[in-house]
Scaffold this motif. Structure first.
Motif, PDB file in Angstrom:
ATOM      1  N   UNK A   1      81.762  10.687 -33.602  1.00 31.01           N
ATOM      2  CA  UNK A   1      82.430   9.486 -33.118  1.00 31.01           C
ATOM      3  C   UNK A   1      81.682   8.847 -31.967  1.00 31.01           C
ATOM      4  N   UNK A   2      81.224   9.668 -31.009  1.00 32.39           N
ATOM      5  CA  UNK A   2      80.496   9.154 -29.856  1.00 32.39           C
ATOM      6  C   UNK A   2      79.207   8.469 -30.302  1.00 32.39           C
ATOM      7  N   UNK A   3      78.556   9.068 -31.326  1.00 34.50           N
ATOM      8  CA  UNK A   3      77.301   8.506 -31.802  1.00 34.50           C
ATOM      9  C   UNK A   3      77.532   7.256 -32.643  1.00 34.50           C
ATOM     10  N   UNK A   4      78.706   7.161 -33.234  1.00 34.55           N
ATOM     11  CA  UNK A   4      78.983   6.060 -34.135  1.00 34.55           C
ATOM     12  C   UNK A   4      79.579   4.826 -33.457  1.00 34.55           C
ATOM     13  N   UNK A   5      79.725   4.833 -32.132  1.00 29.47           N
ATOM     14  CA  UNK A   5      80.210   3.641 -31.446  1.00 29.47           C
ATOM     15  C   UNK A   5      79.289   2.473 -31.758  1.00 29.47           C
ATOM     16  N   UNK A   6      79.832   1.359 -32.213  1.00 35.89           N
ATOM     17  CA  UNK A   6      78.969   0.217 -32.527  1.00 35.89           C
ATOM     18  C   UNK A   6      78.351  -0.374 -31.270  1.00 35.89           C
ATOM     19  N   UNK A   7      77.106  -0.791 -31.360  1.00 31.37           N
ATOM     20  CA  UNK A   7      76.428  -1.392 -30.206  1.00 31.37           C
ATOM     21  C   UNK A   7      76.218  -2.896 -30.406  1.00 31.37           C
TER      22      UNK A   7
ATOM     23  N   UNK B   1      79.432 -20.311 -25.323  1.00 28.97           N
ATOM     24  CA  UNK B   1      80.817 -19.820 -25.403  1.00 28.97           C
ATOM     25  C   UNK B   1      81.700 -20.791 -24.618  1.00 28.97           C
ATOM     26  N   UNK B   2      82.826 -21.205 -25.214  1.00 30.07           N
ATOM     27  CA  UNK B   2      83.622 -22.276 -24.608  1.00 30.07           C
ATOM     28  C   UNK B   2      84.887 -21.805 -23.877  1.00 30.07           C
ATOM     29  N   UNK B   3      85.366 -20.600 -24.172  1.00 31.23           N
ATOM     30  CA  UNK B   3      86.583 -20.156 -23.490  1.00 31.23           C
ATOM     31  C   UNK B   3      86.893 -18.686 -23.721  1.00 31.23           C
ATOM     32  N   UNK B   4      87.719 -18.140 -22.823  1.00 31.71           N
ATOM     33  CA  UNK B   4      88.176 -16.756 -22.923  1.00 31.71           C
ATOM     34  C   UNK B   4      89.699 -16.801 -23.070  1.00 31.71           C
ATOM     35  N   UNK B   5      90.228 -16.755 -24.297  1.00 29.35           N
ATOM     36  CA  UNK B   5      91.661 -16.988 -24.537  1.00 29.35           C
ATOM     37  C   UNK B   5      92.601 -15.954 -23.921  1.00 29.35           C
ATOM     38  N   UNK B   6      92.261 -14.656 -24.046  1.00 29.68           N
ATOM     39  CA  UNK B   6      93.184 -13.675 -23.473  1.00 29.68           C
ATOM     40  C   UNK B   6      92.887 -12.234 -23.827  1.00 29.68           C
ATOM     41  N   UNK B   7      92.915 -11.364 -22.788  1.00 29.23           N
ATOM     42  CA  UNK B   7      92.841  -9.900 -22.894  1.00 29.23           C
ATOM     43  C   UNK B   7      91.506  -9.355 -23.415  1.00 29.23           C
ATOM     44  N   UNK B   8      90.471 -10.194 -23.495  1.00 29.10           N
ATOM     45  CA  UNK B   8      89.197  -9.723 -24.049  1.00 29.10           C
ATOM     46  C   UNK B   8      88.626  -8.523 -23.311  1.00 29.10           C
ATOM     47  N   UNK B   9      88.819  -8.464 -21.970  1.00 26.50           N
ATOM     48  CA  UNK B   9      88.205  -7.389 -21.190  1.00 26.50           C
ATOM     49  C   UNK B   9      89.241  -6.643 -20.347  1.00 26.50           C
ATOM     50  N   UNK B  10      90.466  -6.687 -20.807  1.00 23.98           N
ATOM     51  CA  UNK B  10      91.551  -5.960 -20.146  1.00 23.98           C
ATOM     52  C   UNK B  10      91.222  -4.461 -20.113  1.00 23.98           C
ATOM     53  N   UNK B  11      91.456  -3.845 -18.959  1.00 26.81           N
ATOM     54  CA  UNK B  11      91.229  -2.400 -18.781  1.00 26.81           C
ATOM     55  C   UNK B  11      89.764  -1.982 -18.921  1.00 26.81           C
TER      56      UNK B  11
ATOM     57  N   UNK C   1      92.883 -11.204 -28.415  1.00 26.71           N
ATOM     58  CA  UNK C   1      93.601 -10.085 -29.019  1.00 26.71           C
ATOM     59  C   UNK C   1      94.683  -9.603 -28.073  1.00 26.71           C
ATOM     60  N   UNK C   2      95.572  -8.777 -28.581  1.00 28.79           N
ATOM     61  CA  UNK C   2      96.679  -8.271 -27.790  1.00 28.79           C
ATOM     62  C   UNK C   2      96.644  -6.752 -27.784  1.00 28.79           C
ATOM     63  N   UNK C   3      96.481  -6.181 -26.609  1.00 25.30           N
ATOM     64  CA  UNK C   3      96.419  -4.731 -26.485  1.00 25.30           C
ATOM     65  C   UNK C   3      97.852  -4.199 -26.393  1.00 25.30           C
ATOM     66  N   UNK C   4      98.488  -4.037 -27.552  1.00 24.89           N
ATOM     67  CA  UNK C   4      99.892  -3.639 -27.583  1.00 24.89           C
ATOM     68  C   UNK C   4     100.126  -2.283 -28.225  1.00 24.89           C
ATOM     69  N   UNK C   5      99.038  -1.598 -28.583  1.00 23.05           N
ATOM     70  CA  UNK C   5      99.200  -0.281 -29.201  1.00 23.05           C
ATOM     71  C   UNK C   5      99.386  -0.347 -30.703  1.00 23.05           C
ATOM     72  N   UNK C   6      99.511  -1.555 -31.235  1.00 23.16           N
ATOM     73  CA  UNK C   6      99.709  -1.719 -32.677  1.00 23.16           C
ATOM     74  C   UNK C   6      98.566  -2.508 -33.307  1.00 23.16           C
TER      75      UNK C   6
ATOM     76  N   UNK D   1      92.032  -3.080 -31.783  1.00 31.04           N
ATOM     77  CA  UNK D   1      91.192  -3.644 -30.729  1.00 31.04           C
ATOM     78  C   UNK D   1      89.909  -4.198 -31.350  1.00 31.04           C
ATOM     79  N   UNK D   2      89.310  -5.200 -30.707  1.00 31.70           N
ATOM     80  CA  UNK D   2      88.014  -5.688 -31.203  1.00 31.70           C
ATOM     81  C   UNK D   2      86.962  -4.595 -31.021  1.00 31.70           C
ATOM     82  N   UNK D   3      85.927  -4.659 -31.814  1.00 31.42           N
ATOM     83  CA  UNK D   3      84.919  -3.594 -31.842  1.00 31.42           C
ATOM     84  C   UNK D   3      84.281  -3.331 -30.486  1.00 31.42           C
ATOM     85  N   UNK D   4      84.058  -4.410 -29.682  1.00 31.29           N
ATOM     86  CA  UNK D   4      83.386  -4.209 -28.387  1.00 31.29           C
ATOM     87  C   UNK D   4      84.243  -3.457 -27.384  1.00 31.29           C
ATOM     88  N   UNK D   5      85.543  -3.402 -27.624  1.00 38.58           N
ATOM     89  CA  UNK D   5      86.456  -2.802 -26.650  1.00 38.58           C
ATOM     90  C   UNK D   5      86.249  -1.293 -26.513  1.00 38.58           C
ATOM     91  N   UNK D   6      85.503  -0.694 -27.433  1.00 37.16           N
ATOM     92  CA  UNK D   6      85.234   0.747 -27.343  1.00 37.16           C
ATOM     93  C   UNK D   6      84.384   1.085 -26.124  1.00 37.16           C
TER      94      UNK D   6
END
Length: 364
Positions: free
Chosen positions: A36-42, A99-109, A72-77, A80-85
């Motif tokens: 899993x650690x090795x398979x994180x997308x880059x 890039x024109x805007x950051x709508x919401x929660x892209x880099x939360x936590x 995206x919404x980090x709600x547990x359901x 998550x987007x691939x980069x969030x790993x």
């Protein structure tokens, strides 16, 4: 022929069986976790077609494209987007021009994120984009941003310097709440709305300049800003909401002449106390210049420092004193009329000039 097992032999067999199970369990664990650690997308693309790449050596996450990033919404359901790993490793974020805007929660936590570079093509920062980025210290705010969303930078404890661009018109609820190391904020004159709790818990905030067209001081706006000694309210302010200065360090407050009410607002948040100036231990004087107060919510003046003096227009003294008492003002808190300014010497104007009389020296 019946085989008789000795106790010693039985014990040896049991030990070997346990060792086999332990070895098998270890292999299963390694097989599940190591790959899993090795398979994180880059690298990859978001749903809007923007490209992202992660550099393991520099711990930098970079985005390129020509539209808004995926929301995206980090709600547990929701997935998550691939980069969030990389949220527990990335230290630097670079958003490239286009890039024109950051709508919401892209880099939360993104717990370890320290620096953010944004291009001038970004026009808004949405809700919770950098929520809980505790190590974030610096971010350049693009000149074309017009809005900062709800909780955009909430709990960015290490954020020290923030320059809000001149084109910004709205700052959302809780936008900078809990940014404990911010000391100074200058808000552009085009801002007409600042949401509830936008600067609450900014414990080291010392200086803030409010815009000239702001009409409402929303609930909990400066709650627990303990080092904030003074806030100058613009004359445009008409309403002040619940707990606006609760627990702040203000020493004096002047309520402008256009203020018509102290009210609860939507009451979306819960407070342990409801007073606008409750727990303001350093508050000495509140000067109310308005003669048109028509509404004060219950408990608005509760918990006020008993050494505080409230000064009001002389013509409103009786009326306001009664209103304040009903709003929870302690009987020990004095309410006085604003004393008139003493005038010395003649008043000189262009319409009515005063001629200086010659000095007469009496004889001996």
């Amino acid at each position: 022929m019946e085989i008789v097992w000795g106790d010693e032999l039985k014990e040896q067999i049991c030990r070997k069986i346990i060792m086999v199970f332990l070895l098998f369990g270890s292999l299963v664990f390694l097989n599940i976790n190591m790959p899993q650690a090795k398979q994180k997308p880059i690298s990859g693309e978001d749903y809007n077609g923007n490209r992202w790449v992660y550099d393991r050596e520099t711990k930098t996450l970079t985005f390129s494209g020509t539209t808004d990033l995926e929301e995206f919404e980090l709600d547990g359901h929701s997935p998550e987007p691939k980069w969030w790993c990389w949220n527990d490793e990335a230290e630097h974020l670079v958003i490239e021009s286009g890039i024109t805007g950051l709508p919401g929660e892209e880099f939360l936590d993104f717990y370890k994120l320290k620096t953010v570079e944004l291009p001038d093509t970004v026009t808004y920062i949405g809700h919770c984009v950098f929520d809980n980025c505790r190590e974030l210290k610096t971010i350049n705010m693009p000149k074309n941003i017009i809005s900062i969303g709800n909780n955009a930078f909430i709990s960015c404890h290490n954020l020290q310097d923030i320059s809000i661009p001149e084109k910004v018109t709205t700052i959302g609820e809780g936008a900078f709440c809990g940014c404990k190391n911010i000391k100074k904020i200058e808000i552009p004159e085009k801002v007409t709305k600042i949401g509830a709790l936008a600067f609450a818990e900014c414990e080291n905030l010392e200086v803030i300049k409010l815009p000239k067209d702001l009409t409402v001081i929303e609930e909990g706006l400066f709650r627990n800003c303990k080092k904030l000694l003074k806030v100058i309210l613009p004359t445009s302010v008409k309403k002040i909401q619940i707990a606006a200065f609760l627990g702040s360090g203000i020493t004096s407050m002047e309520i402008p002449e256009n203020v018509i009410s102290f009210y609860k607002g939507k009451g979306m948040y819960e407070y342990d106390t409801n007073g606008i100036f409750q727990k303001c231990k350093n508050l000495k004087v509140i000067t109310i210049k308005s003669k048109n107060l028509n509404h004060i919510y219950k408990d608005a003046f509760s918990g006020l420092n008993k050494n505080t003096v409230i000064k009001v227009p002389k013509s409103c003294l009786k009326k306001y004193k009664k209103m304040f008492r009903k709003a929870g003002l302690d009987k020990k808190v004095k309410v006085k009329a604003i004393s008139g300014k003493k005038k010395f010497g003649p008043i000189i104007s262009e319409d009515c000039p005063v001629t200086k009389a010659p000095v007469r020296i009496s004889g001996r």
